[in-house]
Design an enzyme around this catalytic site. Sequence first.
Site, PDB file in Angstrom:
ATOM      1  N   HIS A  89       0.838  -1.209   0.000  1.00 13.46           N
ATOM      2  CA  HIS A  89       0.000   0.000   0.000  1.00 13.46           C
ATOM      3  C   HIS A  89       0.875   1.262   0.000  1.00 13.46           C
ATOM      4  O   HIS A  89       0.593   2.227  -0.713  1.00 13.46           O
ATOM      5  CB  HIS A  89      -0.856   0.083   1.274  1.00 13.46           C
ATOM      6  CG  HIS A  89      -1.870  -1.008   1.449  1.00 13.46           C
ATOM      7  ND1 HIS A  89      -1.923  -1.804   2.573  1.00 13.46           N
ATOM      8  CD2 HIS A  89      -2.883  -1.417   0.648  1.00 13.46           C
ATOM      9  CE1 HIS A  89      -2.934  -2.650   2.463  1.00 13.46           C
ATOM     10  NE2 HIS A  89      -3.529  -2.446   1.307  1.00 13.46           N
TER      11      HIS A  89
ATOM     12  N   LYS B 102     -18.330  -6.144   7.957  1.00 11.01           N
ATOM     13  CA  LYS B 102     -17.051  -6.840   7.808  1.00 11.01           C
ATOM     14  C   LYS B 102     -16.285  -6.844   9.123  1.00 11.01           C
ATOM     15  O   LYS B 102     -16.313  -5.868   9.865  1.00 11.01           O
ATOM     16  CB  LYS B 102     -16.229  -6.127   6.714  1.00 11.01           C
ATOM     17  CG  LYS B 102     -15.266  -7.057   6.003  1.00 11.01           C
ATOM     18  CD  LYS B 102     -14.651  -6.392   4.803  1.00 11.01           C
ATOM     19  CE  LYS B 102     -13.243  -6.921   4.592  1.00 11.01           C
ATOM     20  NZ  LYS B 102     -12.529  -6.231   3.535  1.00 11.01           N
TER      21      LYS B 102
ATOM     22  N   ARG C 124      -1.393  -6.315  -8.317  1.00  7.19           N
ATOM     23  CA  ARG C 124      -0.227  -7.158  -8.039  1.00  7.19           C
ATOM     24  C   ARG C 124      -0.044  -8.239  -9.092  1.00  7.19           C
ATOM     25  O   ARG C 124       0.956  -8.312  -9.766  1.00  7.19           O
ATOM     26  CB  ARG C 124      -0.353  -7.802  -6.650  1.00  7.19           C
ATOM     27  CG  ARG C 124      -0.196  -6.814  -5.518  1.00  7.19           C
ATOM     28  CD  ARG C 124      -0.732  -7.327  -4.241  1.00  7.19           C
ATOM     29  NE  ARG C 124      -2.146  -7.657  -4.365  1.00  7.19           N
ATOM     30  CZ  ARG C 124      -2.936  -7.973  -3.357  1.00  7.19           C
ATOM     31  NH1 ARG C 124      -2.454  -8.055  -2.143  1.00  7.19           N
ATOM     32  NH2 ARG C 124      -4.214  -8.231  -3.554  1.00  7.19           N
TER      33      ARG C 124
ATOM     34  N   SER D  13      -2.598  -7.666   3.018  1.00  4.86           N
ATOM     35  CA  SER D  13      -2.860  -7.595   4.460  1.00  4.86           C
ATOM     36  C   SER D  13      -3.215  -8.980   4.985  1.00  4.86           C
ATOM     37  O   SER D  13      -2.761  -9.385   6.060  1.00  4.86           O
ATOM     38  CB  SER D  13      -4.026  -6.646   4.735  1.00  4.86           C
ATOM     39  OG  SER D  13      -3.742  -5.371   4.259  1.00  4.86           O
TER      40      SER D  13
HETATM   41  O1  PNS Z   1      -8.635  -3.085   0.341  1.00  8.71           O
HETATM   42  P1  PNS Z   1      -9.887  -3.625  -0.293  1.00  8.71           P
HETATM   43  O2  PNS Z   1     -10.739  -4.312   0.751  1.00  8.71           O
HETATM   44  O3  PNS Z   1      -9.611  -4.472  -1.503  1.00  8.71           O
HETATM   45  O4  PNS Z   1     -10.716  -2.321  -0.816  1.00  8.71           O
HETATM   46  C1  PNS Z   1     -11.965  -2.476  -1.450  1.00  8.71           C
HETATM   47  C2  PNS Z   1     -12.699  -1.130  -1.566  1.00  8.71           C
HETATM   48  C3  PNS Z   1     -12.758  -0.427  -0.230  1.00  8.71           C
HETATM   49  C4  PNS Z   1     -11.969  -0.241  -2.546  1.00  8.71           C
HETATM   50  C5  PNS Z   1     -14.141  -1.433  -2.120  1.00  8.71           C
HETATM   51  O5  PNS Z   1     -14.694  -2.480  -1.400  1.00  8.71           O
HETATM   52  C6  PNS Z   1     -15.089  -0.230  -2.023  1.00  8.71           C
HETATM   53  O6  PNS Z   1     -14.887   0.769  -2.664  1.00  8.71           O
HETATM   54  N1  PNS Z   1     -16.127  -0.372  -1.180  1.00  8.71           N
HETATM   55  C7  PNS Z   1     -17.115   0.664  -0.951  1.00  8.71           C
HETATM   56  C8  PNS Z   1     -18.475   0.259  -1.499  1.00  8.71           C
HETATM   57  C9  PNS Z   1     -18.578   0.599  -2.979  1.00  8.71           C
HETATM   58  O7  PNS Z   1     -18.447   1.736  -3.394  1.00  8.71           O
HETATM   59  N2  PNS Z   1     -18.828  -0.422  -3.820  1.00  8.71           N
HETATM   60  C10 PNS Z   1     -18.904  -0.255  -5.264  1.00  8.71           C
HETATM   61  C11 PNS Z   1     -17.643  -0.704  -5.977  1.00  8.71           C
HETATM   62  S1  PNS Z   1     -17.549  -2.461  -5.953  1.00  8.71           S
END
Ligand code: PNS
Length: 163
Positions: A19, A43, A92, A130
């Site tokens: 990150h 979550k 990645r 993570s």
């Molecule tokens: O680190 P992560 O868990 O892969 O991040 C995922 C994240 C936070 C970018 C994604 O889950 C997100 O944007 N969630 C907010 C809900 C949303 O906007 N969903 C629509 C896109 S799938």
Amino acid sequence: MKRKIAIVPGSFDPITYGHIDIIKRSAELFDEVIVAILVNPDKKYLFSLDERVEMINETIKEIPNVKVDSFSGLLVNYAKQVGSNVIVRGLRAVSDFEYEMQLTFMNKALDENIETFYMMANKQYSFISSSIVKGVSGFGADLSKFVPEYVEERLEKKMKERG
Ligand code: PNS
């Protein structure tokens, strides 16, 4: 001229060198970078929001154009609220691609002004996540290649508390 704000969103549970690499590189490209932590009540996270904020603040303290924030609900709504239409994510391996593509297309469908930029993770970080770091923590392994010292200490402490 309008300042270009980029959002680096994620769970950051906890922040890793992968990150950090993406955040630092984004800070070179955009006027302002917001590291946006998702708060999802459904979550289960290892670290509380405050702990995740603290670790990110420690990481970014010497980068003047980066700040940390949190959001719940839709990322596109958060982006609008902070005056940004740019999302930056790290990529990645091929295994990330499908999920990231879904994320990008969904965000685009929700708000056509949103642009998502992907940065290939530097190869030394291409296998770090993570989840995988959490999986090896708590056994006294040296995590210094994957996370900063202050994250490693917190991980070890958290794992000990959990028994
Ligand atoms: O680190 P992560 O868990 O892969 O991040 C995922 C994240 C936070 C970018 C994604 O889950 C997100 O944007 N969630 C907010 C809900 C949303 O906007 N969903 C629509 C896109 S799938």
